[in-house]
Write a protein that holds these residues in place. Structure first.
Motif, PDB file in Angstrom:
ATOM      1  N   GLY A  29     -12.499   0.360   0.072  1.00  0.00           N
ATOM      2  CA  GLY A  29     -11.571  -0.553  -0.601  1.00  0.00           C
ATOM      3  C   GLY A  29     -11.561  -0.340  -2.097  1.00  0.00           C
ATOM      4  N   LEU A  30     -12.737  -0.160  -2.689  1.00  0.00           N
ATOM      5  CA  LEU A  30     -12.820   0.064  -4.129  1.00  0.00           C
ATOM      6  C   LEU A  30     -12.209   1.403  -4.511  1.00  0.00           C
ATOM      7  CD1 LEU A  30     -13.851  -0.990  -6.833  1.00  0.00           C
ATOM      8  CD2 LEU A  30     -16.055   0.099  -6.338  1.00  0.00           C
ATOM      9  N   PHE A  31     -12.472   2.442  -3.719  1.00  0.00           N
ATOM     10  CA  PHE A  31     -11.918   3.773  -3.963  1.00  0.00           C
ATOM     11  C   PHE A  31     -10.389   3.733  -3.940  1.00  0.00           C
ATOM     12  CE2 PHE A  31     -10.420   7.838  -2.095  1.00  0.00           C
ATOM     13  CZ  PHE A  31     -10.811   8.702  -3.104  1.00  0.00           C
ATOM     14  N   LEU A  32      -9.822   3.070  -2.935  1.00  0.00           N
ATOM     15  CA  LEU A  32      -8.368   2.969  -2.842  1.00  0.00           C
ATOM     16  C   LEU A  32      -7.792   2.092  -3.948  1.00  0.00           C
ATOM     17  CD1 LEU A  32      -8.043   2.621   1.040  1.00  0.00           C
ATOM     18  CD2 LEU A  32      -7.297   4.576  -0.347  1.00  0.00           C
ATOM     19  N   ARG A  37      -4.479   2.347  -8.571  1.00  0.00           N
ATOM     20  CA  ARG A  37      -4.392   1.677  -9.877  1.00  0.00           C
ATOM     21  C   ARG A  37      -4.197   0.168  -9.744  1.00  0.00           C
ATOM     22  NH1 ARG A  37      -0.388   5.885 -13.002  1.00  0.00           N
ATOM     23  NH2 ARG A  37       0.778   5.649 -11.053  1.00  0.00           N
ATOM     24  N   GLY A  38      -5.018  -0.448  -8.916  1.00  0.00           N
ATOM     25  CA  GLY A  38      -4.984  -1.903  -8.767  1.00  0.00           C
ATOM     26  C   GLY A  38      -3.675  -2.404  -8.189  1.00  0.00           C
ATOM     27  N   LEU A  39      -3.149  -1.699  -7.219  1.00  0.00           N
ATOM     28  CA  LEU A  39      -1.852  -2.049  -6.639  1.00  0.00           C
ATOM     29  C   LEU A  39      -1.807  -3.500  -6.177  1.00  0.00           C
ATOM     30  CD1 LEU A  39       0.911  -0.777  -5.496  1.00  0.00           C
ATOM     31  CD2 LEU A  39      -0.312  -0.693  -3.313  1.00  0.00           C
ATOM     32  N   GLN A  40      -2.900  -3.993  -5.584  1.00  0.00           N
ATOM     33  CA  GLN A  40      -2.895  -5.349  -5.039  1.00  0.00           C
ATOM     34  C   GLN A  40      -2.758  -6.412  -6.123  1.00  0.00           C
ATOM     35  OE1 GLN A  40      -5.512  -3.231  -5.244  1.00  0.00           O
ATOM     36  NE2 GLN A  40      -7.432  -4.209  -4.610  1.00  0.00           N
ATOM     37  N   PHE A  41      -3.131  -6.077  -7.350  1.00  0.00           N
ATOM     38  CA  PHE A  41      -2.987  -7.021  -8.455  1.00  0.00           C
ATOM     39  C   PHE A  41      -1.627  -6.858  -9.140  1.00  0.00           C
ATOM     40  CE2 PHE A  41      -7.509  -5.683  -8.201  1.00  0.00           C
ATOM     41  CZ  PHE A  41      -8.021  -6.863  -7.677  1.00  0.00           C
ATOM     42  N   GLY A 106     -12.165  -9.413   0.459  1.00  0.00           N
ATOM     43  CA  GLY A 106     -10.724  -9.628   0.501  1.00  0.00           C
ATOM     44  C   GLY A 106      -9.986  -8.911  -0.617  1.00  0.00           C
ATOM     45  N   LEU A 107     -10.526  -8.977  -1.835  1.00  0.00           N
ATOM     46  CA  LEU A 107      -9.842  -8.382  -2.983  1.00  0.00           C
ATOM     47  C   LEU A 107      -9.745  -6.866  -2.869  1.00  0.00           C
ATOM     48  CD1 LEU A 107     -11.265 -10.547  -5.914  1.00  0.00           C
ATOM     49  CD2 LEU A 107      -8.892 -10.471  -5.124  1.00  0.00           C
ATOM     50  N   VAL A 108     -10.853  -6.209  -2.598  1.00  0.00           N
ATOM     51  CA  VAL A 108     -10.786  -4.750  -2.464  1.00  0.00           C
ATOM     52  C   VAL A 108     -10.139  -4.372  -1.134  1.00  0.00           C
ATOM     53  CG1 VAL A 108     -12.791  -4.403  -3.934  1.00  0.00           C
ATOM     54  CG2 VAL A 108     -13.106  -4.521  -1.461  1.00  0.00           C
ATOM     55  N   SER A 112      -7.073  -1.564   1.116  1.00  0.00           N
ATOM     56  CA  SER A 112      -7.230  -0.969   2.445  1.00  0.00           C
ATOM     57  C   SER A 112      -6.121  -1.429   3.372  1.00  0.00           C
ATOM     58  CB  SER A 112      -8.598  -1.338   3.034  1.00  0.00           C
ATOM     59  OG  SER A 112      -9.649  -0.903   2.205  1.00  0.00           O
ATOM     60  N   LYS A 113      -5.799  -2.726   3.311  1.00  0.00           N
ATOM     61  CA  LYS A 113      -4.756  -3.278   4.183  1.00  0.00           C
ATOM     62  C   LYS A 113      -3.406  -2.646   3.854  1.00  0.00           C
ATOM     63  CE  LYS A 113      -5.234  -6.009   6.783  1.00  0.00           C
ATOM     64  NZ  LYS A 113      -5.207  -7.471   6.791  1.00  0.00           N
ATOM     65  N   TYR A 114      -3.106  -2.499   2.557  1.00  0.00           N
ATOM     66  CA  TYR A 114      -1.868  -1.829   2.167  1.00  0.00           C
ATOM     67  C   TYR A 114      -1.816  -0.419   2.738  1.00  0.00           C
ATOM     68  CZ  TYR A 114       1.275   1.142  -0.394  1.00  0.00           C
ATOM     69  OH  TYR A 114       2.234   2.073  -0.674  1.00  0.00           O
ATOM     70  N   SER A 115      -2.910   0.318   2.574  1.00  0.00           N
ATOM     71  CA  SER A 115      -2.929   1.730   2.962  1.00  0.00           C
ATOM     72  C   SER A 115      -2.746   1.908   4.462  1.00  0.00           C
ATOM     73  CB  SER A 115      -4.257   2.368   2.522  1.00  0.00           C
ATOM     74  OG  SER A 115      -4.400   2.294   1.116  1.00  0.00           O
ATOM     75  N   GLU A 116      -3.436   1.112   5.263  1.00  0.00           N
ATOM     76  CA  GLU A 116      -3.322   1.279   6.709  1.00  0.00           C
ATOM     77  C   GLU A 116      -1.955   0.815   7.221  1.00  0.00           C
ATOM     78  OE1 GLU A 116      -6.871  -0.766   7.688  1.00  0.00           O
ATOM     79  OE2 GLU A 116      -5.962  -2.767   7.717  1.00  0.00           O
ATOM     80  N   ALA A 117      -1.370  -0.214   6.600  1.00  0.00           N
ATOM     81  CA  ALA A 117      -0.036  -0.651   7.012  1.00  0.00           C
ATOM     82  C   ALA A 117       1.024   0.374   6.610  1.00  0.00           C
ATOM     83  CB  ALA A 117       0.291  -2.011   6.400  1.00  0.00           C
TER      84      ALA A 117
END
Length: 467
Positions: A29-32, A37-41, A106-108, A112-117
């Motif tokens: 999760g941290l690697f992704l 570049r902090g896509l989830q934020f 959850g944050l990191v 991971s959730k973005y990438s797998e979806a």
């Protein structure tokens, strides 16, 4: 049975120990997060708007359900007893500091959730019935290729088809049965039979009926639960700052024994925070990619971002409310465990006379929706392995398992679920690391063109993703 329980406990301890899945889960999760570049934020706001406000792609897209229905189906599968009993279990063993590690997961995990979806939407296929099928069992095989991709895909499919009976079925029905028996005196056998019938009726209609049911049920059940949480926190508002201080401090120092709490170490807080965090939001597990593949979406990046918001809603909102209610009320220092601890916490303040009933009802709806969502996940993996002919037998077996779960021993059920979760996550996390370059290239290329996710479908038709 004791010997089997000991084996399960030892296996779960190894899988979720400090040298195996925990560093791989958090590290991936941290690697992704760094590579994206902090896509989830950066893109959380547009993603929430696309998923919850816009709700569906204009003029549709290839798929079986809208991306809003895909989001609510994923939420249905994740907002379950992990948000009620799982949070309480993590705090009851690991102390308040476990909640901090659930937040970190959850944050990191949103990356991971973005990438797998994203991968689930990009590499989906059409099955014999004309329905979309995708997820790690497809993208590991098609995107990685060769014997490595084939082995990872088969491993995921096998573990997921089995894990569905644990995380998505027996732990859920077991908690429903225990809650209704404790609160209303309903026999577990009666609960198991009713749940079995309700699940069977929904599953007969397939993904379209599942999507329709979850689109209506999930927003209502989450809203009502949060309202109850707000009322309790309002009564304990002066304790909230101290609760946050305790959570952050205990995450790095451990928790001393107090009241009925026997004390915990940093390792326990980390282990149970991450394990129950994954159980709750499923980020890195690969499950949400299965339903993301069924969504009507004009580009995998758009669906990936919508799916990413599921982890935010599950962990950063619902789990936080449960955890704060437990910590501010002091229920974690008592003798109650699991859902009973959350019920004790909810019974403080203005809900003193109905708190237990509120939690019991929430458990029923949260868990029932999870069972429905996971039935689809398991079936899609089973059909990948054995073809469409196993669809109905799998649904039938899954439905019967609802009764078994209601009658089985709770501790053993949770142990089995932890082991299967870990085994299911392993091939998916390896795949995400191997495919990270592809994920990053196509994500950056799309967002350079449509940074706010506002392009109409016509503007996306000539978009050619980079390879």
């Amino acid at each position: 049975m004791e010997t089997f329980a000991d084996i399960v406990d030892s296996t779960a301890g190894f899988v979720w120990g400090p040298f195996f899945l925990i560093p791989l889960l958090l590290g991936t999760g941290l690697f992704l997060t760094v590579r994206l570049r902090g896509l989830q934020f950066r893109k959380l706001g547009p993603a929430l708007r696309l998923g919850l406000v816009q709700r569906k792609e204009a003029h549709g897209g290839a798929g079986d359900i809208s991306h809003y229905q895909a989001l609510t189906t994923a939420l249905a599968a994740t907002v379950g007893v992990g948000n009620i009993a799982g949070v309480a279990t993590a705090i009851g063993i690991g102390g308040p500091g476990a909640l901090f590690w659930m937040w970190v997961t959850g944050l990191v995990g949103m990356a991971s959730k973005y990438s797998e979806a994203f991968l689930g939407s990009k590499f989906r296929v059409v099955d014999e019935k004309g329905e979309q099928r995708g997820g790690p069992q497809e993208y590991l095989r098609r995107a990685i290729g060769g014997p490595v991709g084939a082995v990872l895909a088969v491993a995921f499919a096998v573990f997921a088809a089995l894990a569905a009976f644990g995380i998505g079925n027996m732990t859920q029905t077991n908690t429903i049965a225990a809650s209704l028996e404790d609160q209303f005196g309903v026999p577990p056998l009666a609960t198991g039979l009713v749940v079995m019938v309700l699940v069977g009726v929904v599953l007969v209609g397939g993904i379209k009926r599942i999507g329709a049911v979850t689109a209506s049920l999930v927003p209502t059940m989450i809203l009502l639960y949060l309202v109850a949480g707000v009322l309790v926190l309002g009564a304990n508002v002066t304790a909230i700052p101290g609760a946050f201080a305790t959570i952050f401090t205990d995450a790095f120092t451990g928790t001393a024994a107090t009241g009925g709490f026997v004390g915990s170490t940093v390792a326990l807080a980390l282990q149970y925070g991450v394990a129950r965090g994954l159980f709750s939001n499923e980020s890195g597990l690969g499950s949400a990619a299965i339903v993301a593949a069924a969504a009507k979406s004009h580009h995998p990046v758009r669906q990936g971002l919508v799916s990413m918001t599921q982890t935010f809603i599950d962990t950063l909102v619902v789990v936080t409310f449960t955890g704060l209610v437990i910590v501010t009320s002091g229920a974690w220092t008592g003798e109650a465990e699991g859902a009973a601890m959350t019920a004790a916490a909810m019974s403080s303040g203005p809900l003193s006379s109905i708190g237990g009933a509120v939690v019991a009802i929430a458990v029923v709806f949260f868990a029932l929706s999870t069972v429905i969502g996971w039935a689809y996940y398991g079936e899609r993996c089973a059909t990948t392995l054995f073809g469409i002919r196993v669809s109905l037998p799998y649904r039938a077996l899954f439905t019967v398992a609802c009764l078994v779960g209601a009658l089985w021993e709770l501790e053993l059920v949770w142990g089995v679920a932890d082991v299967l979760n870990g085994l299911m996550a392993l091939p998916n996390l390896i795949g995400l690391l191997l495919l990270s370059g592809l994920i990053v290239r196509e994500t950056r290329a799309y967002l350079e063109r449509d940074p706010d996710l506002t392009d109409p479908p016509s503007a996306l038709e000539d978009f050619v993703p980079t390879r």
